[in-house]
Design a protein around this motif. Structure first.
Motif, PDB file in Angstrom:
ATOM      1  N   LYS A   1      36.794  39.404  39.567  1.00 41.17           N
ATOM      2  CA  LYS A   1      37.704  39.228  40.703  1.00 41.17           C
ATOM      3  C   LYS A   1      36.894  39.023  41.976  1.00 41.17           C
ATOM      4  O   LYS A   1      35.830  39.636  42.143  1.00 41.17           O
ATOM      5  N   ARG A   2      37.436  38.183  42.839  1.00 41.60           N
ATOM      6  CA  ARG A   2      36.767  37.969  44.126  1.00 41.60           C
ATOM      7  C   ARG A   2      36.853  39.234  44.968  1.00 41.60           C
ATOM      8  O   ARG A   2      37.881  39.909  44.983  1.00 41.60           O
ATOM      9  N   ASN A   3      35.773  39.505  45.682  1.00 43.91           N
ATOM     10  CA  ASN A   3      35.779  40.607  46.634  1.00 43.91           C
ATOM     11  C   ASN A   3      36.752  40.246  47.769  1.00 43.91           C
ATOM     12  O   ASN A   3      36.595  39.201  48.403  1.00 43.91           O
TER      13      ASN A   3
ATOM     14  N   ASP B   1      36.879  41.207  50.574  1.00 43.66           N
ATOM     15  CA  ASP B   1      36.199  41.166  51.864  1.00 43.66           C
ATOM     16  C   ASP B   1      35.489  39.823  52.087  1.00 43.66           C
ATOM     17  O   ASP B   1      34.832  39.619  53.107  1.00 43.66           O
TER      18      ASP B   1
ATOM     19  N   HIS C   1      30.914  36.645  53.800  1.00 43.15           N
ATOM     20  CA  HIS C   1      30.973  38.076  53.481  1.00 43.15           C
ATOM     21  C   HIS C   1      31.238  38.788  54.805  1.00 43.15           C
ATOM     22  O   HIS C   1      30.329  38.953  55.616  1.00 43.15           O
TER      23      HIS C   1
ATOM     24  N   ARG D   1      27.752  38.645  41.609  1.00 42.69           N
ATOM     25  CA  ARG D   1      27.817  40.110  41.687  1.00 42.69           C
ATOM     26  C   ARG D   1      26.723  40.636  42.616  1.00 42.69           C
ATOM     27  O   ARG D   1      26.961  41.498  43.451  1.00 42.69           O
TER      28      ARG D   1
ATOM     29  N   GLY E   1      27.506  40.368  46.133  1.00 48.16           N
ATOM     30  CA  GLY E   1      28.682  41.111  46.587  1.00 48.16           C
ATOM     31  C   GLY E   1      29.934  40.254  46.678  1.00 48.16           C
ATOM     32  O   GLY E   1      30.955  40.700  47.211  1.00 48.16           O
TER      33      GLY E   1
ATOM     34  N   LEU F   1      31.763  39.306  44.216  1.00 46.92           N
ATOM     35  CA  LEU F   1      32.780  39.800  43.281  1.00 46.92           C
ATOM     36  C   LEU F   1      33.101  41.257  43.581  1.00 46.92           C
ATOM     37  O   LEU F   1      32.229  42.012  44.033  1.00 46.92           O
ATOM     38  N   ALA F   2      34.345  41.620  43.326  1.00 54.27           N
ATOM     39  CA  ALA F   2      34.756  42.998  43.577  1.00 54.27           C
ATOM     40  C   ALA F   2      34.016  43.935  42.639  1.00 54.27           C
ATOM     41  O   ALA F   2      33.706  43.572  41.499  1.00 54.27           O
ATOM     42  N   ASP F   3      33.726  45.130  43.095  1.00 56.14           N
ATOM     43  CA  ASP F   3      33.029  46.123  42.266  1.00 56.14           C
ATOM     44  C   ASP F   3      33.857  46.483  41.041  1.00 56.14           C
ATOM     45  O   ASP F   3      35.080  46.435  41.070  1.00 56.14           O
TER      46      ASP F   3
ATOM     47  N   THR G   1      34.054  45.107  38.073  1.00 53.07           N
ATOM     48  CA  THR G   1      34.562  44.069  37.185  1.00 53.07           C
ATOM     49  C   THR G   1      33.396  43.421  36.465  1.00 53.07           C
ATOM     50  O   THR G   1      32.282  43.408  36.958  1.00 53.07           O
TER      51      THR G   1
END
Lengths: 298, 90
Positions: free
Chosen positions: B8-10, B12, B26, B80, B83, B85-87, B89
């Motif tokens: 999943k996309r972060n 933020d 970011h 990843r 940052g 991607l969401a943590d 996942t």
């Protein structure tokens, strides 16, 4: 230990520094400072003298006394300036000042200790002005860019890049070797006007004296990403790369509040409206030959 | 791969595709990433998951599925690491 700061810190009985007021205009974005002490007013007016204005302000900030400590120093020694979102508005806080901009309001509050030397209060005011102008510019389809802005024959050419890229060098070489006028060697305001963009000087402290800066808005002829090189020339940039390079040179891009979501389409529009190229640059004024040559080409 | 484990996309990260290349901001870090064409395809279609992405890329670019899988995995790792991607996942 960091002092917790919430919107309530800016309400209740607060003591103004004084009754003085003045307005600064940055490319037509007029911001009034009020609540200045008798000693602070002339010092602030002197600092911003070429940018003083009688325009009706778009935003007013009032100075109130505040505690002497907000944030601790960072371990790496860099200045901490943090922005926090609240339902009531946004707070900017640093080591020795805190500011509040209520949501939807055209007035804000700056709290800084009256016991501080004037230089420290002026520094807090400068930070507020940067914060405020950056946001008001975005509302007007523009933004502030870390760059050197130079004016030749009535057109603005903007050279951007990170610290050490050569912005100040390009400025000095252009003033001495080409008779260019300078908007700034550090931060230039870019504003949309219809389908074109204009560049304006900013009063923010850099290595250039305020009096040297060329005031007014100039049509933007080109943007050049500085890359030091033994050769002089320009290279094309894919639009996405140009947008990325420009964004990385925008101050406050790291703030919360989704500011970047507004900034991204503005920067993309700019890249459609104005040529953006990589400039291979060495420390002599010959870069102007390729900059002006590019402009001659259809 | 279940929906919960899809990359999943972060949230933020603000992004926009410009002339076929995704520009990622970011927000908290103030860092910018510009993805190439292939990276942009993966970024825009993350919800397909690595296996389908690799099959599609293999078909489109005439490379073997294992090679495409390796490229997709390496790119996901890079995302990843940055940052993007969401943590939590993978």
């Amino acid at each position: 230990m960091d002092r917790p700061v919430a919107p309530g810190h800016f309400s209740g009985p607060l003591n103004r520094h004084g009754d003085g007021a003045f307005t600064v205009s940055v490319g037509g974005i007029a911001v009034q400072f009020s609540g200045l002490s008798e000693a602070l007013l002339p010092a602030a007016q002197e600092r911003y003298s070429p940018f003083l204005s009688d325009e009706p302000p778009l935003h007013t900030v009032v100075l109130y006394d505040g505690p002497e400590h907000y944030l601790d120093m960072a371990e790496d020694g860099f200045m901490r300036v943090e922005e926090r979102d609240f339902p009531e508005g946004r707070i900017m806080v640093s080591h020795d000042f805190a500011a509040f901009w209520p949501a939807g309001a055209s007035a804000g509050t700056l709290r800084v200790s009256v016991a501080f030397p004037l230089s420290k209060v002026l520094s807090a005011m400068e930070n507020y002005l940067r914060w405020c102008v950056a946001d008001l510019a975005i509302e007007r389809g523009g933004f502030v860019l870390h760059s050197a802005g130079l004016v030749l024959e009535g057109k603005a050419y903007v050279f951007f890049g990170h610290s050490g890229a050569g912005k100040s060098t390009a400025t000095t070489l252009s003033l001495e070797g080409r008779g260019a006028l300078a908007l700034s060697d550090d931060l230039v305001l870019l504003l949309r006007e219809g389908d074109r963009f204009l560049a304006a000087a900013t009063p923010f402290q850099g290595s250039m004296a305020q009096r040297v800066k060329e005031k007014g808005l100039c049509p933007l002829a080109g943007l050049f990403h500085l890359r030091q090189s033994a050769e002089v020339g320009t290279l094309p940039l894919a639009r996405a790369a140009a947008v990325g390079m420009l964004l990385s040179c925008c101050p406050f891009v790291a703030d919360p509040g989704r500011r970047s979501e507004y900034l991204l389409p503005i920067v993309e529009d700019l890249c459609r409206a104005v040529p953006v190229r990589e400039l291979l640059f060495r420390k002599d004024p010959s870069f102007w030959d390729v900059v002006l040559k590019r402009e001659d080409q259809p | 791969m279940s929906e919960e484990t899809l990359p999943k996309r972060n949230p933020d990260v603000s992004w926009r595709t410009i002339e076929g290349q995704a520009v990622l901001i970011h927000n908290r870090l103030g860092e910018i990433q510009v993805l190439n064409d292939l990276g942009t395809y993966i970024w825009e279609h993350l919800e397909l998951g690595p296996e389908i992405l690799a099959r599609n890329i293999a078909q489109e670019h005439e490379v073997s599925v294992p090679d495409a899988q390796r490229d997709v995995e390496e790119f996901m790792q890079a995302l990843r690491g940055s940052g993007a991607l969401a943590d939590g996942t993978d």
